[in-house]
Design a protein around this motif. Structure first.
Motif, PDB file in Angstrom:
ATOM      1  N   ILE A  21      17.627   8.424   4.888  1.00  0.00           N
ATOM      2  CA  ILE A  21      18.423   9.734   4.889  1.00  0.00           C
ATOM      3  C   ILE A  21      19.894   8.603   4.308  1.00  0.00           C
ATOM      4  N   VAL A  22      20.926   8.977   3.671  1.00  0.00           N
ATOM      5  CA  VAL A  22      21.717   8.519   3.602  1.00  0.00           C
ATOM      6  C   VAL A  22      23.035   9.936   3.656  1.00  0.00           C
ATOM      7  N   PRO A  23      23.777  10.193   4.929  1.00  0.00           N
ATOM      8  CA  PRO A  23      24.917  11.558   4.766  1.00  0.00           C
ATOM      9  C   PRO A  23      25.262  10.903   3.973  1.00  0.00           C
ATOM     10  N   VAL A  24      26.328  11.793   2.831  1.00  0.00           N
ATOM     11  CA  VAL A  24      27.434  10.934   1.994  1.00  0.00           C
ATOM     12  C   VAL A  24      28.759  12.685   2.169  1.00  0.00           C
TER      13      VAL A  24
ATOM     14  N   VAL B 126      14.276   7.195  -0.841  1.00  0.00           N
ATOM     15  CA  VAL B 126      15.860   7.354  -0.324  1.00  0.00           C
ATOM     16  C   VAL B 126      16.008   8.666  -0.397  1.00  0.00           C
ATOM     17  N   ILE B 127      17.173   9.455   0.824  1.00  0.00           N
ATOM     18  CA  ILE B 127      17.041  10.514   0.367  1.00  0.00           C
ATOM     19  C   ILE B 127      18.664  11.237   0.820  1.00  0.00           C
ATOM     20  N   VAL B 128      19.876  10.937   0.073  1.00  0.00           N
ATOM     21  CA  VAL B 128      20.397  11.075  -0.199  1.00  0.00           C
ATOM     22  C   VAL B 128      21.296  13.216  -0.292  1.00  0.00           C
ATOM     23  N   VAL B 129      22.217  12.917   1.242  1.00  0.00           N
ATOM     24  CA  VAL B 129      22.670  14.327   1.545  1.00  0.00           C
ATOM     25  C   VAL B 129      23.923  14.992   1.046  1.00  0.00           C
ATOM     26  N   ASP B 130      24.584  14.965   0.222  1.00  0.00           N
ATOM     27  CA  ASP B 130      26.064  14.731   0.126  1.00  0.00           C
ATOM     28  C   ASP B 130      26.095  16.753   0.502  1.00  0.00           C
ATOM     29  N   HIS B 131      27.629  16.613   1.585  1.00  0.00           N
ATOM     30  CA  HIS B 131      28.032  17.462   2.423  1.00  0.00           C
ATOM     31  C   HIS B 131      28.719  17.503   1.748  1.00  0.00           C
ATOM     32  N   CYS B 132      28.921  18.918   0.427  1.00  0.00           N
ATOM     33  CA  CYS B 132      30.012  18.918  -0.143  1.00  0.00           C
ATOM     34  C   CYS B 132      30.685  18.008  -0.299  1.00  0.00           C
ATOM     35  N   SER B 133      30.667  17.124  -0.888  1.00  0.00           N
ATOM     36  CA  SER B 133      31.673  15.900  -0.957  1.00  0.00           C
ATOM     37  C   SER B 133      32.903  16.124  -2.329  1.00  0.00           C
ATOM     38  N   THR B 134      33.779  16.200  -2.896  1.00  0.00           N
ATOM     39  CA  THR B 134      34.966  16.713  -3.826  1.00  0.00           C
ATOM     40  C   THR B 134      34.880  15.038  -4.953  1.00  0.00           C
ATOM     41  N   ASP B 135      34.899  14.355  -4.179  1.00  0.00           N
ATOM     42  CA  ASP B 135      35.228  13.060  -5.510  1.00  0.00           C
ATOM     43  C   ASP B 135      33.424  13.199  -6.591  1.00  0.00           C
ATOM     44  N   ASP B 136      33.551  11.496  -6.707  1.00  0.00           N
ATOM     45  CA  ASP B 136      31.990  12.155  -7.587  1.00  0.00           C
ATOM     46  C   ASP B 136      30.543  11.226  -7.184  1.00  0.00           C
ATOM     47  N   SER B 137      30.762  11.382  -5.354  1.00  0.00           N
ATOM     48  CA  SER B 137      29.439  11.212  -4.833  1.00  0.00           C
ATOM     49  C   SER B 137      28.511  11.398  -5.463  1.00  0.00           C
ATOM     50  N   ALA B 138      27.918  12.515  -5.324  1.00  0.00           N
ATOM     51  CA  ALA B 138      26.639  13.164  -6.076  1.00  0.00           C
ATOM     52  C   ALA B 138      26.079  12.393  -7.293  1.00  0.00           C
ATOM     53  N   GLN B 139      26.921  12.487  -7.818  1.00  0.00           N
ATOM     54  CA  GLN B 139      26.762  11.768  -9.974  1.00  0.00           C
ATOM     55  C   GLN B 139      26.321  10.213  -9.606  1.00  0.00           C
ATOM     56  N   ILE B 140      27.396   9.957  -8.610  1.00  0.00           N
ATOM     57  CA  ILE B 140      26.974   8.275  -8.263  1.00  0.00           C
ATOM     58  C   ILE B 140      25.524   7.543  -7.751  1.00  0.00           C
ATOM     59  N   ALA B 141      24.996   9.440  -7.016  1.00  0.00           N
ATOM     60  CA  ALA B 141      23.690   8.840  -6.737  1.00  0.00           C
ATOM     61  C   ALA B 141      22.694   8.711  -7.626  1.00  0.00           C
ATOM     62  N   GLY B 142      22.981  10.060  -8.157  1.00  0.00           N
ATOM     63  CA  GLY B 142      21.950  10.747  -9.473  1.00  0.00           C
ATOM     64  C   GLY B 142      21.930   9.011 -10.368  1.00  0.00           C
ATOM     65  N   ARG B 143      22.504   8.183 -10.598  1.00  0.00           N
ATOM     66  CA  ARG B 143      22.337   6.647 -10.996  1.00  0.00           C
ATOM     67  C   ARG B 143      21.013   6.079 -10.258  1.00  0.00           C
ATOM     68  N   TYR B 144      20.843   6.502  -9.185  1.00  0.00           N
ATOM     69  CA  TYR B 144      19.910   5.522  -8.304  1.00  0.00           C
ATOM     70  C   TYR B 144      17.929   6.158  -8.325  1.00  0.00           C
ATOM     71  N   PRO B 145      16.791   5.779  -8.559  1.00  0.00           N
ATOM     72  CA  PRO B 145      16.020   6.476  -8.071  1.00  0.00           C
ATOM     73  C   PRO B 145      15.517   7.004  -7.036  1.00  0.00           C
ATOM     74  N   VAL B 146      16.967   8.330  -6.476  1.00  0.00           N
ATOM     75  CA  VAL B 146      16.714   8.716  -5.336  1.00  0.00           C
ATOM     76  C   VAL B 146      16.517   9.979  -5.324  1.00  0.00           C
ATOM     77  N   THR B 147      16.657  10.455  -3.779  1.00  0.00           N
ATOM     78  CA  THR B 147      16.242  11.840  -3.793  1.00  0.00           C
ATOM     79  C   THR B 147      17.561  12.454  -3.844  1.00  0.00           C
ATOM     80  N   VAL B 148      18.307  13.614  -4.324  1.00  0.00           N
ATOM     81  CA  VAL B 148      19.480  14.109  -3.924  1.00  0.00           C
ATOM     82  C   VAL B 148      19.365  15.731  -3.379  1.00  0.00           C
ATOM     83  N   THR B 149      19.896  15.589  -2.833  1.00  0.00           N
ATOM     84  CA  THR B 149      20.267  17.509  -2.385  1.00  0.00           C
ATOM     85  C   THR B 149      21.702  17.076  -1.668  1.00  0.00           C
ATOM     86  N   LYS B 150      22.043  18.842  -1.644  1.00  0.00           N
ATOM     87  CA  LYS B 150      23.406  18.947  -0.629  1.00  0.00           C
ATOM     88  C   LYS B 150      22.995  20.006   0.000  1.00  0.00           C
ATOM     89  N   LYS B 151      24.116  19.427   1.013  1.00  0.00           N
ATOM     90  CA  LYS B 151      24.150  20.645   2.296  1.00  0.00           C
ATOM     91  C   LYS B 151      25.375  21.039   2.883  1.00  0.00           C
TER      92      LYS B 151
END
Length: 314
Positions: free
Chosen positions: A8-11, A37-62
């Motif tokens: 789990i990767v908080p971002v 790999v689970i990426v948890v985007d904590h309301c990033s205002t940059d392109d972190s979610a888009q970067i994570a979306g390029r990889y074979p990981v689960t991307v979710t938002k908190k």
């Protein structure tokens, strides 16, 4: 069959480090079908979610909440019997997952991890402060939240990370793992480079002030610890110094003025001895005395600020 592991990767606004972080996790020499790999985007205002979306990981938002709630959200989606937690400004070694699984298979192990390693290019502040403990396996009372793993059954049994805490959630969960009858195991083989260390004295002071904001709250929901006790001694010494200074200005007597600075320096010196014995970085002893003096000064200010804020709220 290999144990299934959820990492789990908080971002939050991790544009500069997220690529390196995810690449290191996905490059681990562990069967790819046996970890997620689970990426948890904590309301990033940059392109972190888009970067994570390029990889074979689960991307979710908190949305909202503390770092504890972000990690818990990722854990609620995890399928693994082992839950690994890696911060987005960290780079893990290729055998990270394998070493975590190995340690958690030891008798009564509930959590595993290790201190951070410094990057190739570092400043004296981060080199002196980080433990970088090598060697074998050892029982400990704390592993950092950005480089740790827990058995899923233990994590859920103790209620996960305490979402009331803004900081100190890693020391809190380790105490509760131990309180539940399990061991927290450190291993020098669980290697993780931390890119987000404080590199200057100013950054160090600001970060320790932030870490200290919840020290009083942490005491209410857990118990006394050594860090708070030493901070309290340092704070009382500083208060004594302020009183002695006022008395000196009022009466001209300077006999009391010397003792409180010596007490503050003694706190820093004693803690530095303890730290160099564990880290074995003996040549950084006097660097640590400076850092500990700044550490307790920042933590003391944070405690006072927190108490005053609570009184205003009340």
């Amino acid at each position: 069959m290999d144990v299934f592991v959820s990492v789990i990767v908080p971002v939050f606004n991790a544009h500069r480090t997220l690529d390196s972080c995810l690449q290191s996790i996905l490059a681990c020499d562990y069967p790819r079908d046996r970890f997620e790999v689970i990426v948890v985007d904590h309301c990033s205002t940059d392109d972190s979610a888009q970067i994570a979306g390029r990889y074979p990981v689960t991307v979710t938002k908190k949305i909202g909440g503390t770092i504890s709630s972000v990690r818990n959200h990722g854990a609620s989606l995890a399928q693994g019997t082992v839950l690994g937690f890696i911060d987005s400004d960290c780079i893990v070694a290729s055998d990270w997952i394998r070493e975590v699984v190995k340690v958690l298979q030891l008798p009564d192990a509930g959590a595993a991890g290790s201190g951070y390693l410094v990057p190739e290019r570092y400043t004296w502040v981060e080199k002196a402060w980080l433990y970088e403990r090598g060697g074998g396996i050892f029982q400990t009372g704390l592993v950092p939240g950005g480089n740790c793993a827990l058995k899923a059954e233990v994590f859920h049994a103790i209620g996960g990370f305490d979402e009331r805490l803004t900081t100190g959630e890693d020391s809190d969960i380790c105490r509760r793992v131990i309180g539940a009858g399990y061991k927290v195991i450190g291993s020098g083989a669980i290697r993780c480079v931390h890119l987000g260390n404080s590199k200057t004295l100013r950054q160090f002071a600001r970060k320790e002030f932030w870490y200290g904001i919840d020290m009083v709250k942490d005491l209410r929901v857990t118990s006394f610890d050594g860090t708070f006790i030493m901070t309290a001694v340092f704070l009382l010494s500083f208060a004594f110094f302020a009183v002695a200074l006022l008395l000196t200005l009022a009466t001209g007597a300077q006999s009391l003025l010397l003792y409180s600075p010596l007490a503050m320096l003694a706190v820093s010196a004693v803690c530095s001895v303890y730290r160099v014995r564990r880290s074995r970085k003996y040549r950084y002893y006097f660097h640590l005395v400076v850092l500990y003096f700044l550490y307790f000064s920042s933590r003391s200010c944070a405690v006072v600020s927190s108490v005053l804020r609570s009184l205003r709220t009340a």
